[in-house]
Design a protein around this motif. Structure first.
Motif, PDB file in Angstrom:
ATOM      1  N   ALA A  50       0.833  -1.211   0.000  1.00  0.00           N
ATOM      2  CA  ALA A  50       0.000   0.000   0.000  1.00  0.00           C
ATOM      3  C   ALA A  50       0.865   1.258   0.000  1.00  0.00           C
ATOM      4  CB  ALA A  50      -0.935  -0.007   1.211  1.00  0.00           C
ATOM      5  N   ILE A  51       1.966   1.238   0.755  1.00  0.00           N
ATOM      6  CA  ILE A  51       2.882   2.389   0.786  1.00  0.00           C
ATOM      7  C   ILE A  51       3.502   2.586  -0.596  1.00  0.00           C
ATOM      8  CG2 ILE A  51       5.077   3.255   1.706  1.00  0.00           C
ATOM      9  CD1 ILE A  51       4.318   1.823   4.358  1.00  0.00           C
ATOM     10  N   CYS A  52       3.957   1.488  -1.200  1.00  0.00           N
ATOM     11  CA  CYS A  52       4.569   1.569  -2.527  1.00  0.00           C
ATOM     12  C   CYS A  52       3.563   2.067  -3.561  1.00  0.00           C
ATOM     13  CB  CYS A  52       5.129   0.213  -2.944  1.00  0.00           C
ATOM     14  SG  CYS A  52       6.598  -0.264  -2.007  1.00  0.00           S
ATOM     15  N   ASP A  53       2.317   1.626  -3.444  1.00  0.00           N
ATOM     16  CA  ASP A  53       1.277   2.072  -4.369  1.00  0.00           C
ATOM     17  C   ASP A  53       1.022   3.570  -4.196  1.00  0.00           C
ATOM     18  OD1 ASP A  53      -0.808   1.580  -6.353  1.00  0.00           O
ATOM     19  OD2 ASP A  53      -2.217   1.911  -4.711  1.00  0.00           O
ATOM     20  N   ALA A  54       0.893   4.011  -2.961  1.00  0.00           N
ATOM     21  CA  ALA A  54       0.595   5.422  -2.685  1.00  0.00           C
ATOM     22  C   ALA A  54       1.742   6.345  -3.100  1.00  0.00           C
ATOM     23  CB  ALA A  54       0.289   5.615  -1.200  1.00  0.00           C
ATOM     24  N   LEU A  55       2.983   5.865  -2.913  1.00  0.00           N
ATOM     25  CA  LEU A  55       4.149   6.698  -3.216  1.00  0.00           C
ATOM     26  C   LEU A  55       4.754   6.397  -4.587  1.00  0.00           C
ATOM     27  CD1 LEU A  55       5.928   6.664   0.272  1.00  0.00           C
ATOM     28  CD2 LEU A  55       4.613   8.529  -0.755  1.00  0.00           C
ATOM     29  N   GLN A  56       4.142   5.436  -5.309  1.00  0.00           N
ATOM     30  CA  GLN A  56       4.649   5.049  -6.630  1.00  0.00           C
ATOM     31  C   GLN A  56       6.150   4.762  -6.580  1.00  0.00           C
ATOM     32  OE1 GLN A  56       2.553   4.683  -9.620  1.00  0.00           O
ATOM     33  NE2 GLN A  56       1.311   4.439  -7.799  1.00  0.00           N
TER      34      GLN A  56
END
Length: 68
Positions: A50-56
Motif C-alpha cells: 500500500a505504501i509503494c502504491d501510494a508513493l509510486q
C-alpha cells in the motif's frame, strides 16, 4: 538498527505530507510515525504494498539495509 526506513525521503520526493499518506493507507498518523522512525518490529507485505502504491515506488526505495 541495521534496517533504515526512508518513508520521509519518498514523501519529500512526492511532495506528500504524512497526514495524506496515513489517510491513503487507512492508518493513524501515530502508526505511520512508528513506521517512519523505525520503531516498528515488522511490517506486513500488505502495508508495504500500500505504501509503494501510494508513493509510486519500490520496496527498496523505502527499506534499506546497512551493516553496523
Amino acid at each position: 538498527m541495521p534496517i533504515i526506513v526512508n518513508i520521509d525521503v519518498m514523501l519529500a520526493k512526492r511532495k506528500m505530507q504524512s497526514k495524506e499518506l496515513a489517510e491513503k493507507l487507512g492508518i493513524t498518523q501515530a502508526n505511520l510515525s512508528i513506521l517512519k522512525t523505525g520503531k516498528a518490529k515488522g511490517i506486513r507485505f500488505e502495508t508495504l504494498e500500500a505504501i509503494c502504491d501510494a508513493l509510486q515506488c519500490q520496496p527498496g526505495d523505502i527499506l534499506e539495509y546497512v551493516t553496523e
